[in-house]
Design a protein around this motif. Structure first.
Motif, PDB file in Angstrom:
ATOM      1  N   UNK A 110      68.777  17.568 -65.386  1.00 38.84           N
ATOM      2  CA  UNK A 110      68.615  16.188 -65.816  1.00 38.84           C
ATOM      3  C   UNK A 110      67.548  16.138 -66.905  1.00 38.84           C
ATOM      4  N   UNK A 111      67.893  15.482 -68.011  1.00 43.36           N
ATOM      5  CA  UNK A 111      66.924  15.218 -69.068  1.00 43.36           C
ATOM      6  C   UNK A 111      66.622  13.723 -69.025  1.00 43.36           C
ATOM      7  N   UNK A 112      65.330  13.377 -68.938  1.00 45.31           N
ATOM      8  CA  UNK A 112      64.971  11.973 -68.779  1.00 45.31           C
ATOM      9  C   UNK A 112      63.565  11.715 -69.306  1.00 45.31           C
ATOM     10  N   UNK A 113      63.270  10.459 -69.658  1.00 41.88           N
ATOM     11  CA  UNK A 113      61.898  10.113 -70.047  1.00 41.88           C
ATOM     12  C   UNK A 113      61.029   9.916 -68.813  1.00 41.88           C
ATOM     13  N   UNK A 114      59.790  10.379 -68.880  1.00 39.11           N
ATOM     14  CA  UNK A 114      58.855  10.219 -67.771  1.00 39.11           C
ATOM     15  C   UNK A 114      57.543   9.663 -68.299  1.00 39.11           C
ATOM     16  N   UNK A 115      57.026   8.667 -67.624  1.00 37.80           N
ATOM     17  CA  UNK A 115      55.750   8.068 -68.041  1.00 37.80           C
ATOM     18  C   UNK A 115      54.609   8.814 -67.356  1.00 37.80           C
ATOM     19  N   UNK A 116      53.745   9.358 -68.171  1.00 37.65           N
ATOM     20  CA  UNK A 116      52.584  10.085 -67.675  1.00 37.65           C
ATOM     21  C   UNK A 116      51.314   9.400 -68.177  1.00 37.65           C
ATOM     22  N   UNK A 117      50.182   9.935 -67.767  1.00 38.11           N
ATOM     23  CA  UNK A 117      48.901   9.369 -68.206  1.00 38.11           C
ATOM     24  C   UNK A 117      48.743   9.463 -69.716  1.00 38.11           C
ATOM     25  N   UNK A 118      49.381  10.455 -70.319  1.00 39.10           N
ATOM     26  CA  UNK A 118      49.270  10.648 -71.764  1.00 39.10           C
ATOM     27  C   UNK A 118      50.357   9.966 -72.570  1.00 39.10           C
ATOM     28  N   UNK A 119      51.232   9.206 -71.913  1.00 38.35           N
ATOM     29  CA  UNK A 119      52.321   8.538 -72.617  1.00 38.35           C
ATOM     30  C   UNK A 119      53.669   8.950 -72.067  1.00 38.35           C
ATOM     31  N   UNK A 120      54.730   8.527 -72.752  1.00 41.69           N
ATOM     32  CA  UNK A 120      56.094   8.834 -72.300  1.00 41.69           C
ATOM     33  C   UNK A 120      56.550  10.146 -72.929  1.00 41.69           C
ATOM     34  N   UNK A 121      57.005  11.059 -72.080  1.00 37.15           N
ATOM     35  CA  UNK A 121      57.494  12.352 -72.538  1.00 37.15           C
ATOM     36  C   UNK A 121      58.905  12.566 -72.009  1.00 37.15           C
ATOM     37  N   UNK A 122      59.633  13.472 -72.629  1.00 38.07           N
ATOM     38  CA  UNK A 122      60.947  13.874 -72.124  1.00 38.07           C
ATOM     39  C   UNK A 122      60.761  15.090 -71.224  1.00 38.07           C
ATOM     40  N   UNK A 123      61.400  15.041 -70.062  1.00 38.82           N
ATOM     41  CA  UNK A 123      61.274  16.137 -69.105  1.00 38.82           C
ATOM     42  C   UNK A 123      62.656  16.654 -68.716  1.00 38.82           C
ATOM     43  N   UNK A 124      62.673  17.876 -68.204  1.00 35.30           N
ATOM     44  CA  UNK A 124      63.892  18.475 -67.668  1.00 35.30           C
ATOM     45  C   UNK A 124      63.669  18.773 -66.197  1.00 35.30           C
ATOM     46  N   UNK A 125      64.623  18.368 -65.361  1.00 35.58           N
ATOM     47  CA  UNK A 125      64.524  18.544 -63.919  1.00 35.58           C
ATOM     48  C   UNK A 125      65.757  19.287 -63.416  1.00 35.58           C
ATOM     49  N   UNK A 126      65.530  20.348 -62.637  1.00 36.30           N
ATOM     50  CA  UNK A 126      66.643  21.066 -62.013  1.00 36.30           C
ATOM     51  C   UNK A 126      67.182  20.219 -60.865  1.00 36.30           C
ATOM     52  N   UNK A 127      68.439  19.801 -60.985  1.00 37.46           N
ATOM     53  CA  UNK A 127      68.981  18.875 -59.989  1.00 37.46           C
ATOM     54  C   UNK A 127      69.276  19.534 -58.648  1.00 37.46           C
ATOM     55  N   UNK A 128      69.370  20.849 -58.639  1.00 35.69           N
ATOM     56  CA  UNK A 128      69.578  21.550 -57.368  1.00 35.69           C
ATOM     57  C   UNK A 128      68.262  22.054 -56.796  1.00 35.69           C
ATOM     58  N   UNK A 129      67.140  21.691 -57.431  1.00 32.32           N
ATOM     59  CA  UNK A 129      65.840  22.180 -57.018  1.00 32.32           C
ATOM     60  C   UNK A 129      65.212  21.345 -55.920  1.00 32.32           C
ATOM     61  N   UNK A 130      64.012  21.729 -55.480  1.00 27.92           N
ATOM     62  CA  UNK A 130      63.309  20.990 -54.423  1.00 27.92           C
ATOM     63  C   UNK A 130      62.880  19.604 -54.894  1.00 27.92           C
ATOM     64  N   UNK A 131      62.819  18.697 -53.948  1.00 31.68           N
ATOM     65  CA  UNK A 131      62.365  17.351 -54.258  1.00 31.68           C
ATOM     66  C   UNK A 131      63.419  16.460 -54.880  1.00 31.68           C
ATOM     67  N   UNK A 132      64.658  16.919 -54.957  1.00 37.04           N
ATOM     68  CA  UNK A 132      65.737  16.141 -55.568  1.00 37.04           C
ATOM     69  C   UNK A 132      66.835  15.898 -54.540  1.00 37.04           C
ATOM     70  N   UNK A 133      67.215  14.638 -54.387  1.00 34.89           N
ATOM     71  CA  UNK A 133      68.333  14.277 -53.503  1.00 34.89           C
ATOM     72  C   UNK A 133      69.382  13.555 -54.330  1.00 34.89           C
ATOM     73  N   UNK A 134      70.605  14.042 -54.264  1.00 36.47           N
ATOM     74  CA  UNK A 134      71.709  13.430 -55.008  1.00 36.47           C
ATOM     75  C   UNK A 134      72.727  12.840 -54.044  1.00 36.47           C
TER      76      UNK A 134
END
Length: 340
Positions: free
Chosen positions: A141-165
């Motif tokens: 998954x490629x998505x924008x994420x709001x962090x303390x330093x501003x909005x960045x684009x991140x990549x998340x492994x959808x089959x990885x830990x912490x992800x429920x589909x």
């Protein structure tokens, strides 16, 4: 500006059309996503890497070439994550990542893109994405994420830990969506979120698919009107049917011009792209649905049965019409750009 296809683009169109005709005919569409078809699509034609820059193993083509391919995958109602991966690739051309772009170009990675912001700290992300296109089939998954330093684009492994589909029940039977919940899921920061460019290119890419849906629906009902007999005459000879088919053809011709113009603007005239993209979704999305709807209605009773393919085009057209937001949003944006 050139609104006609070049010889190379015509060859690309014929190659994709021929491949899909044999590898993913309409009867097979009902079976859903076939990984073998997707592997061949990328291995034999290299479609997933069409717009990936050459330095990452792609073809380095422009959006005009991509539009040709998307028109054919739309006409074939290709199931699976091709459009979602294309969306992700468009975004990644603005925030290049060697690992992801190379994997997409080689067909090893399927991806999807979300426009909804999630919360992140640079290492993990949290949040719920209500509707993610091809969220069950995509690897990343490629998505924008709001962090303390501003909005960045991140990549998340959808089959990885912490992800429920969770698969969603969708109108379009040929392409699914999923709810994705992330709770401390590891992520990789790709770079700052681009201010402009991604959304407009997504609108053009979707319009290209919608153009293919329109063309296939019109071709199907024209062929049917030539063989279906009612009251001793082919239905295509009735004035009401002829006029409806003519109206559908006019919508198709206008849509093709708009899509070709928008794709040209994306490649050659960035200043014209926002207006061209807004026009594409304001007009093509609704026109695609209207053509698919009338194609179903003109089939008569048989068109309303589950056994007929008409409802597949109808549902894809409706799902696509609202995928980037309903047409009224794009009309309002176009009016704002034109200072109306």
């Amino acid at each position: 500006m050139k609104l006609t296809l070049s010889q190379e683009q015509q060859q690309l169109r014929e190659s994709v059309r021929s491949f899909l005709r044999t590898a993913s005919p309409l009867p097979k569409v009902r079976q859903g996503y076939d990984r073998r078809v997707y592997a061949r699509l990328n291995g034999e034609l290299g479609l997933s890497g069409l717009i990936v820059p050459e330095e990452y193993g792609g073809a380095g083509a422009g959006l005009a070439d991509l539009a040709v391919a998307l028109e054919e995958t739309g006409a074939a109602l290709l199931p699976g994550p091709f459009l979602a991966t294309t969306f992700a690739a468009i975004a990644l051309t603005k925030v290049p990542d060697k690992e992801l772009l190379t994997g997409i170009a080689e067909g090893r990675i399927t991806a999807t893109l979300s426009g909804e912001e999630i919360a992140g700290d640079g290492a993990t992300v949290r949040g719920t994405l209500a509707q993610v296109l091809s969220g069950m089939e995509a690897d990343v998954l490629v998505a924008p994420a709001r962090t303390a330093g501003g909005v960045v684009m991140v990549a998340v492994e959808l089959a990885g830990p912490g992800v429920t589909r969770t698969a969603l029940e969708t109108l379009d039977l040929t392409r699914g969506q999923a709810q994705v919940v992330m709770d401390g899921a590891p992520c990789r920061v790709l770079g700052p979120q681009p201010e402009t460019g991604i959304g407009d290119r997504l609108c053009v890419a979707l319009a290209a698919e919608q153009l293919g849906v329109m063309r296939a629906a019109l071709d199907a009902i024209v062929a049917y009107a030539k063989i279906r007999v009612a009251f001793g005459r082919y239905i295509g000879s009735y004035q009401g049917v002829k006029h409806k088919l003519a109206d559908m053809h006019c919508k198709l011709e206008q849509a093709e011009s708009i899509v070709r113009y928008a794709a040209w603007a994306a490649d050659e005239s960035p200043a014209e792209l926002p207006g061209a993209a807004a026009l594409a979704q304001a007009y093509v999305g609704r026109a695609c649905f209207e053509v698919a709807r009338d194609h179903l209605l003109l089939h008569g009773g048989i068109g309303f049965t589950w056994e007929h393919d008409a409802h597949l085009f109808y549902k894809r057209a409706k799902a696509d019409e609202v995928l980037m937001g309903p047409p009224r949003i794009h009309r309002a944006r176009l009016a704002e750009l034109l200072e109306l």
